[in-house]
Design a protein around this motif. Structure first.
Motif, mmCIF file in Angstrom:
data_model
loop_
_atom_site.group_PDB
_atom_site.id
_atom_site.type_symbol
_atom_site.label_atom_id
_atom_site.label_comp_id
_atom_site.label_asym_id
_atom_site.label_seq_id
_atom_site.Cartn_x
_atom_site.Cartn_y
_atom_site.Cartn_z
ATOM 1 N N VAL A 157 0.858 -1.191 0.000
ATOM 2 C CA VAL A 157 0.000 0.000 0.000
ATOM 3 C C VAL A 157 0.892 1.238 0.000
ATOM 4 O O VAL A 157 1.476 1.599 1.020
ATOM 5 N N GLN A 158 0.993 1.877 -1.155
ATOM 6 C CA GLN A 158 1.771 3.105 -1.278
ATOM 7 C C GLN A 158 0.894 4.321 -0.971
ATOM 8 O O GLN A 158 -0.301 4.312 -1.272
ATOM 9 N N VAL A 159 1.526 5.352 -0.431
ATOM 10 C CA VAL A 159 0.831 6.620 -0.230
ATOM 11 C C VAL A 159 1.656 7.716 -0.894
ATOM 12 O O VAL A 159 2.632 8.205 -0.322
ATOM 13 N N PRO A 160 1.295 8.105 -2.122
ATOM 14 C CA PRO A 160 2.022 9.173 -2.809
ATOM 15 C C PRO A 160 1.707 10.540 -2.200
ATOM 16 O O PRO A 160 0.938 10.640 -1.229
ATOM 17 N N ALA A 161 2.265 11.589 -2.796
ATOM 18 C CA ALA A 161 2.150 12.930 -2.220
ATOM 19 C C ALA A 161 0.703 13.418 -2.131
ATOM 20 O O ALA A 161 0.374 14.226 -1.257
ATOM 21 N N ASP A 162 -0.187 12.924 -3.018
ATOM 22 C CA ASP A 162 -1.589 13.384 -2.967
ATOM 23 C C ASP A 162 -2.389 12.728 -1.849
ATOM 24 O O ASP A 162 -3.558 13.059 -1.635
ATOM 25 N N GLY A 163 -1.783 11.769 -1.133
ATOM 26 C CA GLY A 163 -2.444 11.159 0.020
ATOM 27 C C GLY A 163 -3.481 10.106 -0.293
ATOM 28 O O GLY A 163 -4.158 9.613 0.614
ATOM 29 N N GLN A 164 -3.617 9.733 -1.582
ATOM 30 C CA GLN A 164 -4.599 8.717 -1.978
ATOM 31 C C GLN A 164 -3.897 7.359 -2.119
ATOM 32 O O GLN A 164 -3.033 7.193 -2.981
ATOM 33 N N PRO A 165 -4.241 6.365 -1.287
ATOM 34 C CA PRO A 165 -3.524 5.085 -1.294
ATOM 35 C C PRO A 165 -3.644 4.346 -2.633
ATOM 36 O O PRO A 165 -4.672 4.425 -3.318
ATOM 37 N N ILE A 166 -2.575 3.650 -2.977
ATOM 38 C CA ILE A 166 -2.543 2.783 -4.156
ATOM 39 C C ILE A 166 -2.100 1.388 -3.700
ATOM 40 O O ILE A 166 -1.036 1.248 -3.087
ATOM 41 N N ILE A 167 -2.915 0.382 -3.997
ATOM 42 C CA ILE A 167 -2.575 -1.006 -3.647
ATOM 43 C C ILE A 167 -1.960 -1.657 -4.876
ATOM 44 O O ILE A 167 -2.608 -1.788 -5.913
ATOM 45 N N MET A 168 -0.709 -2.072 -4.785
ATOM 46 C CA MET A 168 0.018 -2.607 -5.922
ATOM 47 C C MET A 168 -0.426 -4.044 -6.209
ATOM 48 O O MET A 168 -0.454 -4.889 -5.310
ATOM 49 N N LEU A 169 -0.746 -4.308 -7.479
ATOM 50 C CA LEU A 169 -1.333 -5.594 -7.852
ATOM 51 C C LEU A 169 -0.467 -6.341 -8.861
ATOM 52 O O LEU A 169 0.733 -6.099 -8.957
ATOM 53 N N ASN A 170 -1.055 -7.243 -9.608
ATOM 54 C CA ASN A 170 -0.313 -8.221 -10.404
ATOM 55 C C ASN A 170 0.661 -7.622 -11.408
ATOM 56 O O ASN A 170 1.767 -8.128 -11.597
ATOM 57 N N ASP A 171 0.259 -6.551 -12.093
ATOM 58 C CA ASP A 171 1.091 -5.986 -13.156
ATOM 59 C C ASP A 171 1.861 -4.749 -12.691
ATOM 60 O O ASP A 171 2.285 -3.923 -13.504
ATOM 61 N N ARG A 172 2.086 -4.634 -11.377
ATOM 62 C CA ARG A 172 2.792 -3.484 -10.813
ATOM 63 C C ARG A 172 4.210 -3.360 -11.385
ATOM 64 O O ARG A 172 4.794 -4.338 -11.829
ATOM 65 N N GLN A 173 4.743 -2.152 -11.327
ATOM 66 C CA GLN A 173 6.161 -1.987 -11.616
ATOM 67 C C GLN A 173 6.961 -2.674 -10.513
ATOM 68 O O GLN A 173 6.469 -2.847 -9.397
ATOM 69 N N THR A 174 8.181 -3.049 -10.792
ATOM 70 C CA THR A 174 8.965 -3.814 -9.819
ATOM 71 C C THR A 174 9.707 -2.925 -8.832
ATOM 72 O O THR A 174 10.210 -3.415 -7.822
ATOM 73 N N LEU A 175 9.795 -1.615 -9.113
ATOM 74 C CA LEU A 175 10.448 -0.675 -8.205
ATOM 75 C C LEU A 175 9.528 0.516 -7.958
ATOM 76 O O LEU A 175 8.747 0.899 -8.836
ATOM 77 N N GLY A 176 9.627 1.107 -6.771
ATOM 78 C CA GLY A 176 8.838 2.291 -6.465
ATOM 79 C C GLY A 176 9.464 3.063 -5.319
ATOM 80 O O GLY A 176 10.195 2.494 -4.503
#
Length: 312
Positions: A245-264
């Motif tokens: 579960v990433q939280v970018p600068a806009d504060g809206q969570p993103i749940i990384m799934l099957n086709d996610r990038q491998t780095l973040g």
């Protein structure tokens, strides 16, 4: 396609349909992600109904519209969301296997319940392996009918075997059928960056509802709601795990799934219990989402039960 080929002809590609198997593993160091079915439990049930191996290839049908003509005789199974499947115009309920023969027409309509259906065939679909897998990942341009990561297109042909006689139809017991209706609670395992987030941010996460955003896809589920406070960590990019579960600068969570990038490089609250991600794959945009904590040992126990049940 040769005159003697047996399988399924794509008449209408529908909204978005992909060939998937269990996924492509062992190549993340090359920037290649896993792929595989978004609702792995539904896919596992489709293969179990047909006595297929756990990594047999099937079709993930998202939001319906796919139409196929049968050019063989075989047993198929349909699990996951109820996308108003008809065979020769006759409605067919999901979560069971049944016989199809040459000339039959399969058509998935608009979703009635759930968002993704899984169509399995006895022995799996026969498409080329790329890096040891048939899983389609558009971002990586790998897998699928031609091996280049493309979704199914009108006119594609999916080869499969032929059976000499009709097999035994099976249906999944009702107690095993998941409920795809209503809001969803995602259980989160706090990660190693948990203390970078304030106590008030964690309280907000657990108390407020979010909505599944229309921008969600196979790379990640985007949630919208009152923004969370994202810490400024000055992070380097690092490996991204499934269900992080990433939280970018806009504060809206993103749940990384099957086709996610491998780095973040965004701060991460933790990881969602994978079983909940399977359920998330069956929710349509606008679904209400809440979070709840879960301990690592409890999550591991639940995943072990799932893996043992399907022999994974």
């Amino acid at each position: 396609m040769s005159q003697s080929a047996t399988g399924f002809q794509v008449i209408r590609k529908g909204f978005f349909s992909l060939v998937q198997d269990a996924g492509r593993f062992g190549y993340e160091h090359l920037g290649v992600t896993n792929g595989g079915p978004m609702d792995a439990m539904a896919a596992s049930w489709a293969n179990r109904l047909l006595d297929n191996s756990s990594d047999a290839s099937l079709i993930e049908v998202t939001a319906g519209g796919l139409e196929l003509e049968v050019r063989t005789q075989t047993m198929i199974a349909v699990t996951g969301g109820d996308l108003n499947l008809t065979v020769n115009g006759e409605p067919q309920a999901p979560w069971r296997s049944f016989w199809v023969s040459t000339g039959d027409r399969l058509r998935f309509g608009t979703p009635r319940l759930g968002f993704r259906a899984y169509l399995g065939v006895q022995g799996g679909f026969q498409v080329p392996e790329v890096l040891g897998s048939m899983a389609t990942v558009k971002r990586d341009k790998l897998g699928g009918v031609c091996g280049r990561g493309e979704a199914l297109q009108d006119g594609d042909f999916l080869a499969s075997g032929i059976l000499p006689e009709e097999g035994i139809a099976r249906q999944i017991p009702e107690r095993f059928m998941p409920d795809y209706s209503g809001p969803l609670t995602l259980h989160i395992i706090p990660g190693y960056q948990q203390h970078a987030f304030s106590k008030s941010t964690w309280q907000q996460l657990m108390q407020q509802p979010f909505e599944l955003d229309t921008r969600s896809d196979r790379m990640g589920a985007r949630l919208s709601g009152s923004p969370l406070q994202s810490p400024t960590l000055g992070m380097y990019s690092e490996p991204l795990s499934y269900a992080a579960v990433q939280v970018p600068a806009d504060g809206q969570p993103i749940i990384m799934l099957n086709d996610r990038q491998t780095l973040g490089g965004y701060p991460k609250l933790g990881n969602i219990l994978p079983l909940d991600c399977f359920a998330l794959a069956q929710r349509q945009p606008g679904t209400k989402i809440r979070f709840a904590p879960i301990g690592l040992m409890t999550a591991q126990q639940q995943m072990r039960r799932y893996l043992r049940f399907f022999g994974l």
